[in-house]
Design a protein around this motif. Structure first.
Motif, PDB file in Angstrom:
ATOM      1  N   LYS A 171       0.739  -1.101  -0.035  1.00 30.18           N
ATOM      2  CA  LYS A 171      -0.312   0.091  -0.361  1.00 30.18           C
ATOM      3  C   LYS A 171       0.846   1.287  -0.055  1.00 30.18           C
ATOM      4  CE  LYS A 171      -3.208   2.341   2.488  1.00 30.18           C
ATOM      5  NZ  LYS A 171      -3.982   1.845   3.969  1.00 30.18           N
ATOM      6  N   GLU A 172       2.011   1.836   1.249  1.00 28.53           N
ATOM      7  CA  GLU A 172       2.622   2.157   1.111  1.00 28.53           C
ATOM      8  C   GLU A 172       3.398   2.621  -0.553  1.00 28.53           C
ATOM      9  OE1 GLU A 172       5.494   1.975   4.320  1.00 28.53           O
ATOM     10  OE2 GLU A 172       4.521   3.442   5.467  1.00 28.53           O
ATOM     11  N   ALA A 173       4.119   1.398  -1.267  1.00 34.77           N
ATOM     12  CA  ALA A 173       4.487   1.685  -2.012  1.00 34.77           C
ATOM     13  C   ALA A 173       4.112   2.346  -3.577  1.00 34.77           C
ATOM     14  CB  ALA A 173       4.747   0.028  -2.770  1.00 34.77           C
ATOM     15  N   ARG A 174       2.999   1.718  -3.255  1.00 36.46           N
ATOM     16  CA  ARG A 174       1.438   2.475  -4.787  1.00 36.46           C
ATOM     17  C   ARG A 174       1.431   4.002  -4.148  1.00 36.46           C
ATOM     18  NH1 ARG A 174      -1.608  -2.920  -2.667  1.00 36.46           N
ATOM     19  NH2 ARG A 174      -1.596  -4.014  -4.683  1.00 36.46           N
ATOM     20  N   GLN A 175       1.402   4.088  -2.534  1.00 39.68           N
ATOM     21  CA  GLN A 175       1.179   5.625  -2.658  1.00 39.68           C
ATOM     22  C   GLN A 175       2.531   6.591  -2.977  1.00 39.68           C
ATOM     23  OE1 GLN A 175       0.031   5.543   1.462  1.00 39.68           O
ATOM     24  NE2 GLN A 175      -2.614   4.797   1.476  1.00 39.68           N
ATOM     25  N   GLY A 185       4.245   5.947  -5.410  1.00 38.72           N
ATOM     26  CA  GLY A 185       4.678   5.718  -6.932  1.00 38.72           C
ATOM     27  C   GLY A 185       6.060   4.352  -6.419  1.00 38.72           C
ATOM     28  N   ASP A 186       6.599   4.191  -6.327  1.00 38.52           N
ATOM     29  CA  ASP A 186       8.052   3.003  -5.906  1.00 38.52           C
ATOM     30  C   ASP A 186       7.444   1.684  -6.804  1.00 38.52           C
ATOM     31  OD1 ASP A 186      10.321   1.812  -5.363  1.00 38.52           O
ATOM     32  OD2 ASP A 186      10.030   2.111  -3.068  1.00 38.52           O
ATOM     33  N   THR A 187       8.203   2.143  -8.286  1.00 38.90           N
ATOM     34  CA  THR A 187       7.760   1.022  -9.283  1.00 38.90           C
ATOM     35  C   THR A 187       8.887  -0.331  -8.399  1.00 38.90           C
ATOM     36  OG1 THR A 187       9.186   2.120 -10.397  1.00 38.90           O
ATOM     37  CG2 THR A 187       6.991   2.525 -10.555  1.00 38.90           C
ATOM     38  N   GLU A 188      10.236   0.162  -8.178  1.00 40.58           N
ATOM     39  CA  GLU A 188      10.590  -0.865  -8.324  1.00 40.58           C
ATOM     40  C   GLU A 188      10.604  -2.072  -7.063  1.00 40.58           C
ATOM     41  OE1 GLU A 188      14.870  -1.739  -6.860  1.00 40.58           O
ATOM     42  OE2 GLU A 188      15.176   0.373  -7.352  1.00 40.58           O
ATOM     43  N   GLU A 189       9.865  -1.582  -6.111  1.00 45.20           N
ATOM     44  CA  GLU A 189       9.343  -1.746  -4.729  1.00 45.20           C
ATOM     45  C   GLU A 189       7.907  -3.131  -5.026  1.00 45.20           C
ATOM     46  OE1 GLU A 189       9.141  -3.432  -0.791  1.00 45.20           O
ATOM     47  OE2 GLU A 189      10.599  -2.543  -2.112  1.00 45.20           O
ATOM     48  N   LEU A 190       6.432  -2.043  -5.985  1.00 45.99           N
ATOM     49  CA  LEU A 190       5.954  -3.252  -6.549  1.00 45.99           C
ATOM     50  C   LEU A 190       6.361  -4.166  -7.721  1.00 45.99           C
ATOM     51  CD1 LEU A 190       4.004   0.373  -7.648  1.00 45.99           C
ATOM     52  CD2 LEU A 190       2.848  -1.405  -5.880  1.00 45.99           C
TER      53      LEU A 190
END
Length: 515
Positions: free
Chosen positions: A459-463, A465-470
């Motif tokens: 959820k934090e990665a989506r908020q 915008g961390d594409t690498e984490e996603l």
């Protein structure tokens, strides 16, 4: 001086006897001699004409018919009885018992099921609460004559100063020692249903009780010598500071701490004479103070002072030799019906069925898999090449409470983590290997807490915008779906190849099977 004669006789006149009373017989008369008791004689005269003595005239009281016998006057109660049953001592013992019981009960999760942890907590409570409390209570009682302004009255009694002090101090010391032993008995009764190995350290409890009693006498002596109201609280604060300062020392001086037996859980056991010598150290100090204050020859205080110094030297010189290893902590109890075998420490063998049940899901998924460690070990050493570390069950209160695993799912996840590059300080540099490790751990031991953490991170990665984490989470989900879609035989074969490299911290990417 004239004497009035009774008509009909030559003896002195007397008051006639009351009706219903029997005159005393002549001292030389017998009940079987008919000559001394003529039937026609007057009841007030004897055959010779002498007047019979009047009842009660010799100082004895004649009770009336039907009256109760006279009661003897009660003797004064012994001072020790009054001190034991009334006054300050019972109330002080009640206060100490409540303070110790509250402290022990508040940490019940951390000692129920372990004799060593129970002994450790009781010793710490006796040192940090019992010793300052006994010093303060003894001091408060020792200064009561000054508060009541009866010091001159006490000094005028026939008893010696030493007897007076002991008669007032010993009941309080006995009450406080009994309060400590009562709390000890309650703690042992609460620990017994969950403790599966070892035994209580009775010499430790006896030594601590004697030390608390000695501190009460020492405080009483200080209260007599310095009879002010602030003496008691200052002694309590000073005792707490001294005990805390000595107990935290790293040198062997820490063994002079009153009541604090330096054992840690079930790993160490106190030598049987250690608590008794520690009690001698406190009792000799108290005896020296008493004799220095009350003895006629104050030089006699040097004898107990020498005993105290001897006990102190013995404690400091012996040092860590006062403790010995618990042999049970070097043994294991194992269940060989699982894959890998599950072994728990010999200090709590009763936990083996509970641990086996908590790891049943993990061991079921690993059944038939090759290249696994032989066993889960639970010893205070590094696991060997063919072993994996079992998640820590001690100290009691974290993973295990009252013979039960507190969170079986989390415990199984920790056990699975021990199989996957546990000793490595850093994760492998290749992302594919890290993804594979996370997938294996996720499949072996699903954990709600780990799943919640993963969802929160996504959820934090989506908020942000961390594409690498996603991308990381997508790769993990895809690999997990492929592992889950395998048949049982394929999965066992793949896991066997994986665990052949799971213990290496920097494996080559080509050596780790991919998903």
């Amino acid at each position: 001086m004239s004497t009035r004669l009774q008509p009909g006789g030559d003896g002195p006149a007397h008051t006639p006897a009351r009706a219903g009373t029997v005159p005393h017989p002549h001292p030389h008369s017998t009940d079987t001699d008919p000559d001394t008791h003529p039937t026609d004689a007057s009841p007030d005269t004897n055959p010779s004409g002498a007047t019979a003595p009047e009842p009660g005239q010799d100082g004895r009281r004649i009770s009336r018919p039907g009256s109760r016998p006279d009661r003897r006057p009660r003797s004064a109660p012994h001072p020790l009885r009054a001190e034991w049953l009334r006054g300050f001592a019972p109330w002080a013992a009640t206060g100490l018992m409540l303070a110790l019981a509250w402290t022990v009960a508040a940490k019940a999760d951390q000692w129920q099921g372990s004799w060593g942890a129970t002994t450790e907590l009781l010793s710490i409570a006796a040192a940090l609460i019992g010793v300052p409390f006994a010093l303060a209570a003894g001091s408060w009682q020792g200064g009561r004559e000054r508060r009541r302004r009866t010091a001159e009255l006490r000094s005028s009694t026939a008893r010696t100063p030493l007897v007076q002090l002991l008669a007032a101090a010993l009941p309080l010391a006995g009450w406080l020692a009994a309060a400590h032993l009562l709390v000890v008995a309650g703690a042992l009764a609460a620990c017994a249903p969950y403790a599966s190995a070892g035994k209580p350290a009775f010499t430790v409890y006896a030594g601590n009780a004697l030390t608390i009693a000695a501190c009460a006498v020492l405080g009483h002596t200080a209260g007599r010598a310095v009879p002010f109201r602030l003496t008691a609280p200052l002694l309590a604060i000073g005792g707490y500071v001294v005990v805390g300062a000595l107990g935290t020392q790293r040198s062997d001086v820490r063994y002079l701490t009153l009541c604090m037996v330096h054992i840690v859980g079930d790993n160490d056991l106190a030598v049987w004479w250690y608590p008794l010598v520690s009690a001698l150290w406190a009792a000799a100090l108290a005896a020296a103070a008493v004799l220095a204050l009350t003895a006629y020859r104050r030089a006699t205080a040097l004898l107990p002072l020498a005993a105290a110094l001897g006990a102190a030297v013995l404690l400091v010189q012996t040092g860590d030799g006062l403790l010995r290893d618990n042999q049970l902590s070097h043994r294991q109890v194992c269940d060989t019906s699982t894959t890998p075998d599950i072994c728990v420490n010999g200090t709590y063998p009763g936990m083996l069925p509970e641990v086996t049940r908590a790891l049943s899901g993990l061991t079921g998924r690993l059944e038939g898999v090759q290249n696994l460690p032989v066993r889960y070990e639970d010893l205070w050493r590094e696991p060997q090449r063919n072993e994996a570390q079992l998640p820590m069950l001690s100290p009691i209160g974290w993973s295990a409470v009252r013979g039960k695993v507190t969170d079986p799912e989390r415990y199984a996840w920790e056990a699975a983590h021990m199989l996957v590059r546990f000793d490595c300080g850093e994760e492998p540099s290749a992302q594919r290997i890290r993804v594979t490790d996370a997938v294996v751990l996720r499949w072996l031991a699903p954990d709600p807490q780990a799943a919640w953490n993963r969802e929160y991170s996504m959820k934090e990665a989506r908020q942000e915008g961390d594409t690498e984490e996603l991308a990381w989470f997508r790769a993990e989900d895809e690999a997990y779906a492929r592992l889950k879609a395998m048949s049982d035989g394929e999965r066992r074969s793949w896991l066997g190849r994986y665990f052949a490299t799971a213990a290496e911290c920097t494996p080559k990417p080509s050596e780790v099977p991919s998903l």
